[in-house]
Design a protein around this motif. Structure first.
Motif, short mmCIF file in Angstrom:
data_model
loop_
_atom_site.label_atom_id
_atom_site.label_comp_id
_atom_site.label_asym_id
_atom_site.label_seq_id
_atom_site.Cartn_x
_atom_site.Cartn_y
_atom_site.Cartn_z
N ASP A 156 42.51 42.13 42.57
CA ASP A 156 41.07 41.90 42.47
C ASP A 156 40.78 40.53 41.86
O ASP A 156 39.83 39.85 42.26
N ALA A 157 41.62 40.12 40.89
CA ALA A 157 41.42 38.81 40.27
C ALA A 157 41.67 37.69 41.28
O ALA A 157 40.98 36.66 41.25
N ASP A 158 42.64 37.88 42.17
CA ASP A 158 42.86 36.90 43.23
C ASP A 158 41.62 36.79 44.12
O ASP A 158 41.17 35.68 44.43
N ILE A 159 41.12 37.93 44.53
CA ILE A 159 39.92 37.94 45.39
C ILE A 159 38.76 37.24 44.69
O ILE A 159 38.02 36.46 45.30
N ASP A 160 38.62 37.50 43.40
CA ASP A 160 37.54 36.87 42.64
C ASP A 160 37.64 35.35 42.69
O ASP A 160 36.63 34.65 42.87
N ASP A 161 38.86 34.82 42.54
CA ASP A 161 38.99 33.37 42.51
C ASP A 161 38.78 32.76 43.88
O ASP A 161 38.13 31.70 44.01
N PHE A 162 39.29 33.40 44.93
CA PHE A 162 39.03 32.90 46.28
C PHE A 162 37.53 32.95 46.57
O PHE A 162 36.94 32.00 47.10
N ALA A 163 36.89 34.08 46.24
CA ALA A 163 35.47 34.24 46.52
C ALA A 163 34.63 33.24 45.75
O ALA A 163 33.59 32.77 46.24
N ARG A 164 35.06 32.89 44.54
CA ARG A 164 34.33 31.91 43.74
C ARG A 164 34.11 30.61 44.50
O ARG A 164 33.01 30.04 44.49
N THR A 165 35.16 30.14 45.19
CA THR A 165 35.04 28.84 45.85
C THR A 165 34.37 28.95 47.22
O THR A 165 33.61 28.06 47.61
N TYR A 166 34.63 30.02 47.95
CA TYR A 166 33.94 30.18 49.23
C TYR A 166 32.45 30.45 49.05
O TYR A 166 31.66 30.27 49.98
N SER A 167 32.07 30.87 47.85
CA SER A 167 30.65 31.15 47.56
C SER A 167 29.87 29.89 47.21
O SER A 167 28.64 29.96 47.03
N ARG A 168 30.54 28.75 47.11
CA ARG A 168 29.82 27.50 46.85
C ARG A 168 28.83 27.21 47.98
O ARG A 168 28.99 27.71 49.10
N GLN A 169 27.85 26.38 47.69
CA GLN A 169 27.00 25.87 48.76
C GLN A 169 27.89 25.17 49.78
O GLN A 169 28.73 24.35 49.42
N ASP A 170 27.76 25.53 51.05
CA ASP A 170 28.60 25.00 52.13
C ASP A 170 30.07 25.31 51.90
O ASP A 170 30.96 24.53 52.26
N GLY A 171 30.33 26.46 51.31
CA GLY A 171 31.70 26.83 50.98
C GLY A 171 32.59 27.15 52.16
O GLY A 171 33.82 27.23 52.01
N TRP A 172 32.02 27.33 53.35
CA TRP A 172 32.81 27.62 54.55
C TRP A 172 33.11 26.35 55.35
O TRP A 172 33.76 26.42 56.40
#
Length: 295
Positions: free
Chosen positions: A192-208
């Motif tokens: 879950d902690a891994d998912i949290d860190d990946f999601a943190r950066t993809y959640s940025r503005q224009d993260g995709w």
């Protein structure tokens, strides 16, 4: 420039930022001796995908892991996000590292980026390790064909405006409920902690932006990659590492390389080899690169 980590980190790893090619790249470093190894992530990853692998390699090598442009904590301002641009970023990064040529390792959608770098700047590259990756023009396009077992998310990511419409605000659900579970074979390997860190950066503005750029690039660059394979050709030593994708990586690199490649298959492992089988992967990588260094 040294920076304070924005997200998760690992003891013994330092974080850095470098300005290249109109953007900035975030990368991490570990190890103080031995030939340099540069790790390049795939999707839906960042440098964090190598968190277990880096300490194993850094015991005997200098190790760098980068966030490609548009990914992780690297820049994602408007601009080009194709594999050719990312390859030039890496060429300039290697120059800034002042570490000499590197043992280059790429996985998944970074395949075209590392292939381009090895072909166009062979002076930067001691060897190329391809992990669970393919190349457009050599069969990767089939992975986008859902009628032949391909992944639906490739079309979503490649379609202009659709990732922002469907995935923005749902990053953790996409990563935690689909992307990683559907392609992982080792229970508990992705936490879950891994998912949290990946999601943190993809959640940025224009993260995709980084992911969409590489997938759109994949759908059009087959002829160019085939031409590059013919001239100047991929001439550095190549190791193909297969895991959940079976022999796909070895088959691709055998076609794309100018000489015979080495290959290894990790059994009982899904797509995310660096997170699912770091010890086995480290053994394979070290055996390959140390053999090259010895010659």
């Amino acid at each position: 420039m040294d920076v304070t980590p924005t997200g998760s980190t690992v003891p013994g790893i330092t974080h850095h930022r470098v300005e290249v090619n109109g953007t900035h790249l975030h990368y991490v470093a570990a190890g103080t001796s031995g030939s340099p190894i540069l790790l390049v992530h795939g999707f839906p990853e960042t440098w964090w995908a190598f968190r277990k692998l880096i300490p194993l390699l850094a015991a005997s090598h200098r190790v760098f892991a980068v966030d490609l442009r548009g990914f992780g904590d690297s820049g994602n301002e408007p601009g080009k996000y194709d594999s050719a641009t990312s390859a030039e970023d890496l060429h300039l990064l290697i120059g800034q590292l002042d570490a000499g040529p590197v043992h280059l390792t790429g996985q998944d959608i970074s395949g075209a980026t590392v292939f381009r770098l090895a072909v166009t700047h062979p002076e930067d590259v001691l060897s190329l390790t391809a992990i669970e990756t393919g190349l457009a023009g050599f069969g990767l396009e089939i992975r986008a064909d859902v009628t032949r077992g391909g992944a639906w998310h490739i079309g979503v990511l490649a379609a202009p405006g659709i990732p922002e419409m469907l995935l923005a605000g749902r990053e953790r659900e996409f990563l935690g409920q689909y992307a990683f579970p559907s392609m992982t074979a080792v229970p508990g390997a992705v936490t879950d902690a891994d998912i949290d860190d990946f999601a943190r950066t993809y959640s940025r503005q224009d993260g995709w932006r980084g992911a969409t750029g590489l997938y759109r690039s994949m759908l059009r660059e087959g002829p160019e990659l085939k031409a590059l394979a013919e001239s100047p050709g991929l001439t550095v030593p190549v190791l193909a590492v297969g895991a959940g994708g079976g022999p796909f990586t070895a088959g691709t690199m055998s076609q794309a390389a100018s000489s015979t490649i080495s290959s290894i298959q990790l059994h009982g492992v899904g797509h995310y080899a660096a997170m699912e089988a770091p010890e086995e992967l480290a053994k394979a990588v070290l055996g390959f690169v140390d053999g090259i260094d010895a010659t």
